[in-house]
Design a protein around this motif. Structure first.
Motif, short mmCIF file in Angstrom:
data_model
loop_
_atom_site.label_atom_id
_atom_site.label_comp_id
_atom_site.label_asym_id
_atom_site.label_seq_id
_atom_site.Cartn_x
_atom_site.Cartn_y
_atom_site.Cartn_z
N MET A 1 0.85 -1.19 0.00
CA MET A 1 0.00 0.00 0.00
C MET A 1 0.89 1.25 0.00
N LEU A 2 0.26 2.38 -0.36
CA LEU A 2 0.96 3.65 -0.36
C LEU A 2 1.18 4.11 1.08
N LEU A 126 0.41 -1.64 -8.01
CA LEU A 126 0.44 -0.80 -6.81
C LEU A 126 -0.85 -0.04 -6.58
N VAL A 127 -1.42 0.56 -7.62
CA VAL A 127 -2.54 1.50 -7.45
C VAL A 127 -3.55 1.31 -8.57
N ASN A 128 -4.81 1.46 -8.24
CA ASN A 128 -5.87 1.48 -9.24
C ASN A 128 -6.66 2.77 -9.04
N ILE A 129 -6.60 3.66 -10.02
CA ILE A 129 -7.22 4.98 -9.90
C ILE A 129 -8.54 5.01 -10.66
N HIS A 130 -9.62 5.35 -9.94
CA HIS A 130 -10.95 5.51 -10.55
C HIS A 130 -11.21 7.01 -10.65
N GLU A 453 -7.03 -7.10 -6.97
CA GLU A 453 -5.87 -7.51 -6.19
C GLU A 453 -4.95 -6.32 -5.89
N THR A 454 -5.28 -5.16 -6.48
CA THR A 454 -4.45 -3.97 -6.26
C THR A 454 -4.66 -3.49 -4.82
N PRO A 455 -3.57 -3.23 -4.07
CA PRO A 455 -3.69 -2.93 -2.64
C PRO A 455 -4.18 -1.52 -2.34
N THR A 456 -4.11 -0.60 -3.30
CA THR A 456 -4.52 0.78 -3.08
C THR A 456 -5.51 1.20 -4.15
N LEU A 457 -6.70 1.61 -3.72
CA LEU A 457 -7.74 2.07 -4.65
C LEU A 457 -7.98 3.55 -4.42
N ILE A 488 -8.32 5.66 -0.96
CA ILE A 488 -8.12 7.11 -0.90
C ILE A 488 -9.21 7.75 -1.74
N CYS A 489 -10.01 8.62 -1.13
CA CYS A 489 -11.18 9.16 -1.83
C CYS A 489 -11.19 10.68 -1.76
#
Length: 554
Positions: A1-2, A126-130, A453-457, A488-489
């Motif tokens: 995670m970050l 590492l990260v998945n950005i929506h 499976e990405t640890p940071t959304l 993270i929102c």
């Protein structure tokens, strides 16, 4: 995670160094304060397009550094180990990106320089950005298919299908190439078959042409050879008048008689004796040669014909007669190669058919998995829509067959929606309004994120167009994900912000020469004040503070 994000001289950020905790972190701030700027900086750090305009005015470069704890991210560890960028017991990964004012970009992973393309391939681990415009992507069929696959979690089936398709396609291309060359090969084959058969029938062996040429020359001159040889033999040994052997014997006898007076002539006598022996041997050899010689017109005609054929074939193939056997071997090899190609064509057809069957086995297994997941996803999204104030909403993932197979299988996927009772299910692009589309998109993102499976959304203002009780449901959904995954929102809704395990506030300050954005982690009391601001605007009253406190406690 970050775990940490460091930003320097990025856009309107002079310096930012924040630690990020597990769970759900919400980021709030006034409109225009730059709430999404940290997300933009992180995107840049992970390989997004770099531009000189990103550098803060007056600075010579922008630097973004992100630190990740990868102790529980096996896929990221494997990737780094394959690239030789990780020690075996290392549990941390540092990604750094530097952009100069001239627009030049440099990227580093654990201190090792890497191209941006490689950085982009690493980022999904590492990260998945929506993003806030994800609902627009939702109308695209390819994106819909990827969402269903992500929810299904059948990476192995997708990989098997892609691999089978690539193998099948490669074999088809090879077969197509062979087929395109078939007509040319057939014409060449007919010519070669005739030429090789002609040379096979003639069957000139290596060195044979010189032998035939020599024998032909001898037989052509057989009369002269015999006549002149007989004359030479007579002069040497058998002549009624005088022979060379007779003269040598006569001289020899004279010297023997003279040697009685002078012994020094003995050596000469011996030499003449040796000469006599050699002359007699030569005479006998010549006699045998004469006896063996006999004109052979038939053999001469045969040799003449073979010689002429060899010369004709040599002219035809534009080689010397001595090299005709080499040309013969070369043409025979080419003919065999064409035969082998024809056999390979037949074998390749079998391989193509086997590859086709393998593809369809993989594609059909993928289709079955998609059907099962589409049914589950349809039910879950329908339930989420109804929670998100679309009480009569229905959602369905519909599968149909592609016109032609692809590396992603043989399925077309379409999202169908019914937003109001009494209406039929129709394509989402035709019936969903902007607000409805936003809520459906959010429901899908939340559901698929749970399978990721990405640890940071990261959710960047995906709650646009949502308010009231619906916003509270969205916040609860995101918090639920945050129990197992770092979330993270970026949000403007107090109901969503209050659901975070922790909250950060973004603010912007101005002076005569510059504008600066900062981000701080809020204490509980500071969170209540920020939630009250989100609830009541610039004027914060006792009631709004109480509402904020209740919202945070709730």
């Amino acid at each position: 995670m970050l775990t940490q994000l460091y930003v320097k001289d990025f856009a309107i950020v002079e310096s930012l160094d924040i630690e990020v905790d597990p769970g759900m972190t919400t980021i709030t701030g006034e409109t225009g304060a730059g709430k999404s700027i940290s997300i933009d900086a992180l995107s840049l750090c992970l390989g997004s397009r770099a531009e000189a305009s990103m550098v803060r005015p007056g600075a010579d470069k922008t630097e973004v550094c992100a630190t990740f704890n990868i102790s529980q991210i096996q896929s990221a560890k494997n990737w780094l180990l394959e690239q030789d960028m990780l020690e075996v017991d290392q549990q941390e990964c540092i990604v750094r990106r530097v952009i100069t004012a001239e627009g030049r970009s440099r990227a580093y992973i654990n201190g090792a320089p890497v191209p941006a393309q490689l950085l982009r391939s690493f980022a999904p681990h590492l990260v998945n950005i929506h993003g806030q415009h994800a609902h627009q992507l939702l109308l695209k069929p390819d994106y819909q298919l990827s969402l269903v696959d992500q929810f299904a979690g059948h990476k192995h089936l997708l990989a098997q299908t892609t691999l089978a398709y690539q193998g099948w396609n490669k074999l088809k291309q090879e077969l197509k190439k062979l087929d395109e060359e078939q007509a040319q090969r057939e014409a060449r084959y007919q010519l070669l078959e005739y030429q090789v058969a002609e040379l096979d029938e003639f069957a000139l062996q290596e060195g044979e042409f010189k032998e035939v040429e020599a024998e032909h020359k001898r037989l052509s001159n057989s009369v002269t050879l015999l006549t002149d040889s007989q004359q030479c033999y007579g002069l040497l040994y058998e002549n009624d008048e005088q022979t060379v052997v007779g003269l040598v014997q006569h001289i020899q006898q004279k010297l023997i008689d003279l040697s009685r007076f002078d012994s020094g002539l003995g050596n000469i006598t011996q030499m003449l004796t040796d000469a006599e022996i050699q002359l007699k041997e030569a005479s006998y050899e010549l006699r045998d040669y004469i006896e063996s010689q006999e004109p052979d017109p038939e053999r001469l005609n045969l040799l003449d014909e073979r010689l002429s054929t060899a010369l004709e074939l040599a002219r035809k193939h534009k080689v010397s007669p001595e090299d005709l056997h080499i040309e013969h071997a070369k043409l025979a090899a080419e003919l065999n190669e064409i035969k082998r190609c024809d056999e390979a064509n037949v074998q390749l057809q079998i391989e193509v058919e086997n590859a086709r069957e393998q593809y369809w086995q993989a594609a059909n297994a993928l289709t079955e998995s998609r059907k099962e997941s589409a049914e589950k996803l349809s039910e879950l999204i329908t339930a989420s829509m109804q929670k998100l104030n679309m009480k009569q909403g229905l959602f369905k993932v519909e599968l149909s067959n592609c016109e032609k197979p692809t590396k992603n299988g043989s399925d077309n996927i379409e999202f169908l929606v019914c937003a109001n009772p009494g209406q039929p299910l129709q394509a989402m692009s035709k019936v969903a309004s902007g607000g409805e589309l936003s809520r459906i998109s959010l429901a899908i993102q939340v559901l698929t994120a749970e399978k990721s499976e990405t640890p940071t959304l990261i959710f960047d203002e995906v709650d646009v167009g949502i308010s009231g009780p619906t916003a509270a449901v969205v916040g609860q959904m995101l918090r639920q994900i945050g129990e197992s995954t770092q979330v993270i929102c970026v949000t403007h809704l107090p109901q969503v912000a209050a659901c975070g395990h922790q909250q950060m506030q973004v603010s912007k300050s101005n002076n005569a020469s510059s504008t600066q954005t900062t981000m701080v982690k809020l204490t509980t009391e500071q969170r209540i004040e920020e939630l009250a601001r989100l609830l009541g605007g610039d004027v914060i009253t006792k009631n709004t503070l109480e509402n904020a406190r209740e919202l945070l406690v709730g």
